[in-house]
Design an enzyme around this catalytic site. Structure first.
Site, PDB file in Angstrom:
ATOM      1  N   LYS A 131       0.827  -1.218   0.000  1.00 39.42           N
ATOM      2  CA  LYS A 131       0.000   0.000   0.000  1.00 39.42           C
ATOM      3  C   LYS A 131       0.852   1.255   0.000  1.00 39.42           C
ATOM      4  CE  LYS A 131      -4.398  -1.662   0.730  1.00 39.42           C
ATOM      5  NZ  LYS A 131      -5.602  -1.576   1.504  1.00 39.42           N
ATOM      6  N   ARG A 166      -4.741  -9.906   3.827  1.00 35.99           N
ATOM      7  CA  ARG A 166      -4.928  -9.874   2.382  1.00 35.99           C
ATOM      8  C   ARG A 166      -3.574  -9.465   1.818  1.00 35.99           C
ATOM      9  NH1 ARG A 166      -8.152  -5.694   1.854  1.00 35.99           N
ATOM     10  NH2 ARG A 166     -10.058  -6.826   2.313  1.00 35.99           N
TER      11      ARG A 166
END
Length: 188
Positions: A131, A166
């Site tokens: 991210k 995830r």
């Protein structure tokens, strides 16, 4: 045993997936009465995600008075709505929505307070892999260069009560977990 999860905000897609045998819906919309009724009727697992705004607007200056309190309050309120329809905690998975309407500081606060989020009785899922907050901290613009940072955050989450990750880099994280498991067996 592998479980398939369908990631969607669309109730028609949810309905079709559940009718096809999928037993877990990953809903980044935060849910609605109609969605909750569908989950209850189908006895499916449900990933309840906190998002501020829509995918088109969520990263335009996200603001919170207290991100941990607001995210926890949102997830707890929606969990109560699911409980009222007969959905047990075992079927509800909290996702605080790292990167979904949150800046770097918001993300770090939520990650640093994983144990507080995990204490609410639902399984906890986090998606931090590659991210942008990792890229900003490490000054790595290319997501492909964020593996080390990703693994560090995922290990931190694992050690503090996160149940589900995830991720993109399955082999690398599996190796990390294998080493952590070996170390934990030697704790006195």
């Amino acid at each position: 045993v592998a479980q398939i999860s369908v990631d969607t905000r669309d109730i028609a897609v949810m309905r079709s997936a559940l009718d096809a045998g999928v037993r877990c819906i990953n809903d980044v919309s935060g849910g609605s009465r109609e969605i909750f009724e569908l989950i209850a009727a189908q006895k499916a697992d449900y990933v309840l995600t906190h998002t501020q705004g829509t995918p088109q607007t969520m990263q335009h200056a996200p603001t919170y008075a207290d991100v941990l309190d607001e995210v926890t309050g949102f997830l707890a309120e929606r969990t109560q709505q699911l409980h009222a329809l007969g959905v047990a905690n075992e079927r509800i998975i909290w996702d605080p929505g790292i990167g979904f309407g949150k800046n770097v500081e918001h993300n770090l606060t939520l990650i640093a307070n994983t144990q507080k989020l995990a204490a609410h009785g639902c399984r906890l899922l986090m998606g931090v892999s590659r991210k942008s907050f990792i890229g900003k901290i490490l000054e790595k613009d290319d997501p492909a260069d964020r593996l080390t940072g990703t693994l560090a955050v995922q290990i931190y989450l694992t050690l503090r009560g996160c149940d589900i990750l995830r991720l993109h880099d399955v082999r690398e994280m599996a190796d990390c977990l294998k080493l952590i498991t070996a170390l934990k067996k030697h704790e006195l």
